[in-house]
Design a protein around this motif. Structure first.
Motif, PDB file in Angstrom:
ATOM      1  N   ALA A  67       0.832  -1.205   0.000  1.00 32.32           N
ATOM      2  CA  ALA A  67       0.000   0.000   0.000  1.00 32.32           C
ATOM      3  C   ALA A  67       0.870   1.259   0.000  1.00 32.32           C
ATOM      4  N   ALA A  68       1.921   1.229   0.811  1.00 34.12           N
ATOM      5  CA  ALA A  68       2.791   2.409   0.904  1.00 34.12           C
ATOM      6  C   ALA A  68       3.535   2.676  -0.406  1.00 34.12           C
ATOM      7  N   GLY A  69       3.833   1.608  -1.159  1.00 35.26           N
ATOM      8  CA  GLY A  69       4.603   1.798  -2.380  1.00 35.26           C
ATOM      9  C   GLY A  69       3.784   1.688  -3.647  1.00 35.26           C
ATOM     10  N   PHE A  70       2.467   1.754  -3.541  1.00 35.21           N
ATOM     11  CA  PHE A  70       1.629   1.560  -4.731  1.00 35.21           C
ATOM     12  C   PHE A  70       1.862   2.674  -5.754  1.00 35.21           C
ATOM     13  N   GLU A  71       2.004   2.276  -7.002  1.00 37.22           N
ATOM     14  CA  GLU A  71       2.140   3.228  -8.100  1.00 37.22           C
ATOM     15  C   GLU A  71       1.146   2.849  -9.197  1.00 37.22           C
ATOM     16  N   LEU A  72       0.660   3.870  -9.899  1.00 39.21           N
ATOM     17  CA  LEU A  72      -0.299   3.617 -10.973  1.00 39.21           C
ATOM     18  C   LEU A  72       0.363   2.840 -12.104  1.00 39.21           C
ATOM     19  N   PRO A  73      -0.372   1.896 -12.703  1.00 39.89           N
ATOM     20  CA  PRO A  73       0.175   1.168 -13.860  1.00 39.89           C
ATOM     21  C   PRO A  73       0.461   2.143 -15.004  1.00 39.89           C
ATOM     22  N   PRO A  74       1.369   1.801 -15.881  1.00 39.19           N
ATOM     23  CA  PRO A  74       1.655   2.671 -17.031  1.00 39.19           C
ATOM     24  C   PRO A  74       0.388   2.935 -17.851  1.00 39.19           C
ATOM     25  N   GLY A  75       0.210   4.174 -18.263  1.00 42.18           N
ATOM     26  CA  GLY A  75      -0.939   4.536 -19.084  1.00 42.18           C
ATOM     27  C   GLY A  75      -2.143   4.989 -18.302  1.00 42.18           C
ATOM     28  N   VAL A  76      -2.182   4.728 -17.003  1.00 43.64           N
ATOM     29  CA  VAL A  76      -3.310   5.151 -16.177  1.00 43.64           C
ATOM     30  C   VAL A  76      -3.059   6.575 -15.702  1.00 43.64           C
ATOM     31  N   ARG A  77      -4.057   7.441 -15.936  1.00 48.25           N
ATOM     32  CA  ARG A  77      -3.898   8.848 -15.591  1.00 48.25           C
ATOM     33  C   ARG A  77      -4.812   9.286 -14.447  1.00 48.25           C
ATOM     34  N   GLU A  78      -5.876   8.533 -14.204  1.00 43.58           N
ATOM     35  CA  GLU A  78      -6.791   8.937 -13.127  1.00 43.58           C
ATOM     36  C   GLU A  78      -7.463   7.717 -12.521  1.00 43.58           C
ATOM     37  N   ILE A  79      -7.955   7.911 -11.300  1.00 46.71           N
ATOM     38  CA  ILE A  79      -8.684   6.865 -10.578  1.00 46.71           C
ATOM     39  C   ILE A  79     -10.134   7.297 -10.463  1.00 46.71           C
ATOM     40  N   VAL A  80     -11.053   6.386 -10.767  1.00 51.28           N
ATOM     41  CA  VAL A  80     -12.481   6.656 -10.621  1.00 51.28           C
ATOM     42  C   VAL A  80     -13.055   5.633  -9.637  1.00 51.28           C
ATOM     43  N   VAL A  81     -13.494   6.116  -8.497  1.00 48.44           N
ATOM     44  CA  VAL A  81     -14.116   5.240  -7.499  1.00 48.44           C
ATOM     45  C   VAL A  81     -15.610   5.231  -7.802  1.00 48.44           C
ATOM     46  N   ALA A  82     -16.088   4.101  -8.343  1.00 48.30           N
ATOM     47  CA  ALA A  82     -17.448   4.042  -8.878  1.00 48.30           C
ATOM     48  C   ALA A  82     -18.387   3.259  -7.961  1.00 48.30           C
ATOM     49  N   GLY A  83     -19.119   3.974  -7.135  1.00 49.83           N
ATOM     50  CA  GLY A  83     -20.127   3.343  -6.295  1.00 49.83           C
ATOM     51  C   GLY A  83     -19.556   2.371  -5.288  1.00 49.83           C
ATOM     52  N   VAL A  84     -18.588   2.819  -4.517  1.00 51.28           N
ATOM     53  CA  VAL A  84     -17.989   1.993  -3.459  1.00 51.28           C
ATOM     54  C   VAL A  84     -18.330   2.647  -2.127  1.00 51.28           C
ATOM     55  N   PRO A  85     -19.446   2.271  -1.501  1.00 53.01           N
ATOM     56  CA  PRO A  85     -19.908   3.002  -0.313  1.00 53.01           C
ATOM     57  C   PRO A  85     -19.160   2.660   0.967  1.00 53.01           C
ATOM     58  N   ASP A  86     -18.338   1.619   0.938  1.00 53.91           N
ATOM     59  CA  ASP A  86     -17.652   1.206   2.168  1.00 53.91           C
ATOM     60  C   ASP A  86     -16.264   0.675   1.827  1.00 53.91           C
ATOM     61  N   PRO A  87     -15.376   1.515   1.284  1.00 58.54           N
ATOM     62  CA  PRO A  87     -14.063   1.033   0.853  1.00 58.54           C
ATOM     63  C   PRO A  87     -13.183   0.669   2.037  1.00 58.54           C
ATOM     64  N   VAL A  88     -12.255  -0.231   1.811  1.00 57.06           N
ATOM     65  CA  VAL A  88     -11.290  -0.594   2.839  1.00 57.06           C
ATOM     66  C   VAL A  88     -10.462   0.648   3.178  1.00 57.06           C
ATOM     67  N   PRO A  89     -10.358   1.033   4.451  1.00 57.08           N
ATOM     68  CA  PRO A  89      -9.624   2.256   4.810  1.00 57.08           C
ATOM     69  C   PRO A  89      -8.203   2.293   4.271  1.00 57.08           C
ATOM     70  N   LEU A  90      -7.532   1.158   4.172  1.00 56.10           N
ATOM     71  CA  LEU A  90      -6.162   1.141   3.659  1.00 56.10           C
ATOM     72  C   LEU A  90      -6.140   1.595   2.197  1.00 56.10           C
ATOM     73  N   ALA A  91      -7.161   1.226   1.421  1.00 50.05           N
ATOM     74  CA  ALA A  91      -7.248   1.681   0.035  1.00 50.05           C
ATOM     75  C   ALA A  91      -7.481   3.193  -0.004  1.00 50.05           C
TER      76      ALA A  91
END
Length: 922
Positions: free
Chosen positions: A161-185
């Motif tokens: 989690a601490a070292g997570f990096e976006l995969p190549p080509g990914v420019r943005e994150i869209v959280v789509a209808g996740v009402p209870d995400p894991v706090p670590l995420a």
């Protein structure tokens, strides 16, 4: 969600879309493909993606991690963790340590989801010493990992989690209808957002509800938007209360009547109702698919678990019995004569109650020595196969044994019932077991196999997806599911809101302090989802009273969010008796299924068979059940028999009492101690058939029989002092002496005939049931229309006349009177040997007389004529206490008369009509 994404189709390739579950991701991809055809879809992941290590190299496997905890727990000195274990376990066994390790693992995972650990939990808990013990155990486990040069899996998760990096080509994150995400995420998203990565959050709600959510789309129960305080959004008429799974599935089908499958969504709120919904929808022409899948591989897992238990303890039988009755065994050892082997096994278990594999092998070998028998020969070979694998798992290198098992299964192409997942998982475990063996660990017999099985993830089968037309969508997936018509099936408390957060280690005060997900936040989440679903779908809710095994279910609190009169009305509605339950809740419904009885009608009394009083008793109880039991030979079998049943226990006592009556010196003795010892020794001789080392249940039964016999010996000596002497025991009528009623040979065995020089003769029957019997009530009942009667009733002091339900001891009396040439009817009674010692004694039928005896003989004559005619219809409808002892209840829960058909049934009905017509004729 899909519409928002389609509006930005040019940007999809650069998006990392987060959905709550894998099934929600599949639904989203399907929606995008259906709406836009061929397009470059975004990468869709779940929150767990953001803390999943990229490689497992150097990380302790699930098996190695579990073993580290087990080894530490087993190696702790007694009293070293008094706060965690205030009462020391009786045995720090492998199984005990594995169970504790699993519980601790759950707590660690929960804490790690919020980047917390035991030390932080200790700061918010009043049980600081308890957490201190857990910290010390964890320290020792971490030391194990260091010695093994492996990384703790949870530490690896936090590092990922601490070292997570976006995969190549990914420019943005869209959280789509996740009402209870894991706090670590959420921590990862916040870090990436702070570094300039766009993180967009989509919420399934109107724009005006924005104050009801935090920045990550989690619903809040704040001042301006109290989701849990809002009234239930569904009209009472759209909430359906049903009896159980069958009715729930039928109601779901009715709700979708006239709709196409693509227009509807079926929400499975309570997973235990999944099988009923799958079955009902498939039968209705809508093959259903449960994305959760069915639990897979259970047969082989159970077999291997039994081998693990057998490897640890050779002197037990239950694991062997489980292996021998596994549906996999015929495939493994060959089907030829396998059923014959099981028949022999049933006979051995019933007669000898074996306690070990060696004992059954010994009995089987002795049986073969007497005469050749295919079933016994095959069973002996299968027992040898069990012993060989027990030996392999108990000694040598466990990894070699496990690899050998895999090779054997694959060589015979055995289906693991998990689409190969189980065999693959076992194969993956072999090198990890080898690593532990190389460290000099896993020395206990069977422990490696038990560890492997305990470390397996739950396996599920996904077969059937390709043929399905409707999914059973889970609660978190419904906002992504298509279909304007929605049915929420099984909206029960504990499922909605989810009740899986209850934990003795992490009570509410600790969860709040650590800002963990807790029952309150789960309540808010599910309240929001319910309102959102109802607002966007034409919704019906179905609630059941019980599940498939009869366990009660309660409606979700979200259906009772109301005040005043409306709350009262909703409570009344959801606590009512469902109209479809017909006054009782059945464990299953027979539906259209019928027993087709094609046998030819064969009268029980065929000119060759002798008739016993017990057969007359069964016939009076129910002529049709009599026919199934005594003509068609349908008998229940108890495959889990571990102790003497009622018949075995009775035979144990009867044998001793018979021997007592046949030994002249014992018949005449007036010494209580001599009589008691004789009875005890005689019973021990019979118990020797169960082996030299009796199981614990048998030892308990032995003591119970001895105490009953001790009390009987006291009373028997008293009877002898009064002048009674036993003249005959176990007199076999039909073998020693012939006797007939209406030309029908009778077969019966009279337990005991006594004589008194002044009082004359008496006939006694031994009774060893748990409760004392009264001869009169055991033979007579009140007349009713429930059962057919075969003669006049006996006048009663009040109410309906009394009629016979059993003629056993009266028939004994009739025989003895004729045999001895007596003018007076002999006295009759029971010798009761029940569990309650105060009830042990001689119970006589004081008002039995010649009139009752004549009446019993008239009934017996008429019953014989009915049996000769083939009168076995209709079945008696059993209710109340009788229904609880019906051997055929599970076969036909709605009654036998409704469950049978075919030529035999028609013949039985014809005989009954003729019989009744003949009795009505003048």
């Amino acid at each position: 969600m899909s519409a928002w994404l389609l509006e930005r189709c040019d940007d999809l390739a650069g998006m990392l879309v987060v959905v709550p579950t894998a099934q929600a991701g599949r639904l989203l991809r399907e929606a995008l493909a259906e709406a836009a055809g061929a397009l470059i879809a975004p990468r869709v992941v779940t929150p767990e993606h953001f803390f999943r290590p990229a490689s497992q190299d150097g990380i302790a496997s699930r098996l190695e991690s579990r073993f580290a905890w087990i080894e530490v727990l087993r190696g702790m000195d007694a009293g070293s963790t008094p706060a965690l274990f205030p009462v020391e376990p009786v045995d720090r066994s492998f199984a005990w340590a594995a169970g504790v390790a699993e519980e601790i693992d759950k707590v660690r995972n929960t804490l790690s989801e919020s980047s917390k650990d035991f030390a932080e939990a200790r700061g918010f808990s009043p049980e600081k010493d308890r957490w201190g013990d857990m910290i010390e155990i964890e320290r020792r486990v971490q030391a194990r990992f260091s010695r093994w040069k492996l990384t703790d899996p949870l530490a690896a998760k936090l590092e990922a989690a601490a070292g997570f990096e976006l995969p190549p080509g990914v420019r943005e994150i869209v959280v789509a209808g996740v009402p209870d995400p894991v706090p670590l995420a959420v921590e990862v998203w916040a870090r990436l957002g702070g570094a300039g990565v766009p993180v967009k959050v989509l919420v399934h709600a109107p724009v005006g509800e924005s104050e009801g959510f935090d920045e990550w789309g989690r619903p809040q129960d704040g001042e301006h938007s109290a989701w849990t305080k809002r009234p239930t959004p569904l009209l009472k008429e759209r909430v359906h209360l049903v009896a159980g799974p069958t009715e729930l599935a039928a109601q779901a089908l009715r709700c979708f009547s006239g709709k196409a499958s693509k227009e509807v969504t079926l929400g499975l709120c309570d997973p235990v109702f999944g099988p009923a919904l799958e079955s009902a929808f498939t039968e209705a022409g809508w093959p259903a698919f449960n994305p959760e899948g069915r639990t897979a591989g259970s047969a082989m897992i159970l077999m291997l678990r039994s081998f693990a238990a057998l490897a640890q303890r050779r002197d037990i039988w239950e694991p062997v019995a489980t292996i021998l009755r596994s549906p996999l065994l015929p495939e493994i050892v060959g089907r030829k004569q396998f059923h014959a082997a099981l028949k022999v096994l049933d006979e051995i278990e019933k007669a000898y109650l074996p306690a070990s594999l060696a004992r059954v092998t010994e009995i089987c070998a002795a049986r073969l020595a007497e005469k050749p028998e295919e079933g016994a020969e095959k069973l002996l070979k299968v027992l040898g196969w069990c012993e060989s694998w027990r030996e392999r798992f108990a000694s040598g290198r466990p990894s070699d044994a496990l690899a050998g098992w895999l090779a054997a299964m694959r060589a015979r192409r055995i289906d693991d019932a998990a689409e190969g997942q189980l065999l693959e998982a076992l194969a993956e475990a072999v090198p990890h077991v080898e690593r532990l063996e190389d460290k000099g660990l896993l020395e206990g017999p069977g422990e490696a196999l038990e560890l492997v099985l305990a470390s397996l993830e739950t396996l599920r089968s996904a077969s059937g997806r390709e043929d399905s037309v409707i999914d059973l969508s889970g609660w978190l997936e419904l906002s992504h599911a298509p279909g304007a018509r929605l049915v929420l099936a099984g909206m029960h408390e504990g499922c909605v809101p989810d009740g899986n957060l209850d934990d003795s280690f992490l009570p509410q005060v600790v969860r709040e302090g650590l800002k963990l997900r807790d029952p309150n936040s789960r309540h808010v989440r599910d309240a929001y989802l319910f309102h959102a679903l109802v607002a966007s779908h034409e919704t019906d809710v179905i609630v059941a009273k019980v599940d498939a095994v009869g366990e009660p279910r309660r409606p979700s609190r979200l259906l009772l969010s109301a005040k005043g009169l409306e709350l009262a009305e909703r409570v009344i509605q959801l606590s009512a008796s469902p109209p479809s339950s017909a006054g009782r809740l059945l464990p299953w419904e027979r539906g259209e299924w019928l027993l087709d009885l094609k046998d030819e009608l064969k009268p029980y009394l065929n000119g060759e068979r002798k008739l016993s009083p017990s057969a007359i008793r069964d016939y009076l109880y129910c002529p049709f059940r009599f026919y199934l039991k005594r003509v068609l030979k349908w008998q229940p079998h108890d495959a889990g028999k571990l102790e003497m049943d009622e018949l075995d226990f009775g035979n144990l006592c009867h044998d001793a009492l018979e021997r007592m009556g046949k030994e002249p010196a014992i018949v005449e003795t007036l010494d209580f101690k001599v009589l008691r010892q004789f009875l005890w020794d005689t019973m021990d001789e019979r118990l020797a058939r169960y082996g030299s080392n009796l199981s614990l249940p048998l030892m308990v039964q032995r003591e119970a029989a001895r105490t009953r016999m001790e009390r009987f010996a006291e009373l028997e000596i008293g009877q002898r002092h009064e002048g009674w002497r036993t003249k005959n025991v176990e007199l076999n009528i039909g073998k020693d002496i012939e006797w007939e009623i209406d030309g029908q040979s009778i077969s019966m065995q009279i337990d005991r005939i006594d004589f008194h020089p002044e009082l004359g003769w008496r006939v006694l029957d031994y009774k060893t049931s748990a409760r004392a019997d009264v001869p009169r009530s055991a033979h007579l009942r009140r007349s009713s229309e429930k059962r057919r009667e075969f003669g006049a009733g006996l006048p009663a002091s009040r109410g309906a006349p009394e009629v016979w339900k059993n003629v056993q001891v009266p028939l004994y009396a009739a025989f003895v009177q004729g045999w001895k040439g007596l003018d007076q009817v002999p006295k009759i009674g029971y010798v009761n040997l029940p569990a309650t010692l105060n009830d042990v004694g001689f119970e006589m039928w004081e008002d039995f007389d010649a009139f009752k005896l004549d009446n019993a003989m008239q009934w017996s004559t008429e019953i014989i004529r009915a049996m000769r005619a083939g009168l076995h219809w209709p079945p008696v409808a059993l209710t109340g206490g009788e229904a609880g002892y019906d051997d055929f209840a599970l076969l036909a829960p709605d009654g036998l008369e409704q469950a049978v058909s075919g030529p035999l049934v028609e013949a039985l009905r014809h005989v009954a009509d003729d019989w009744d017509a003949g009795r009505r004729a003048p």
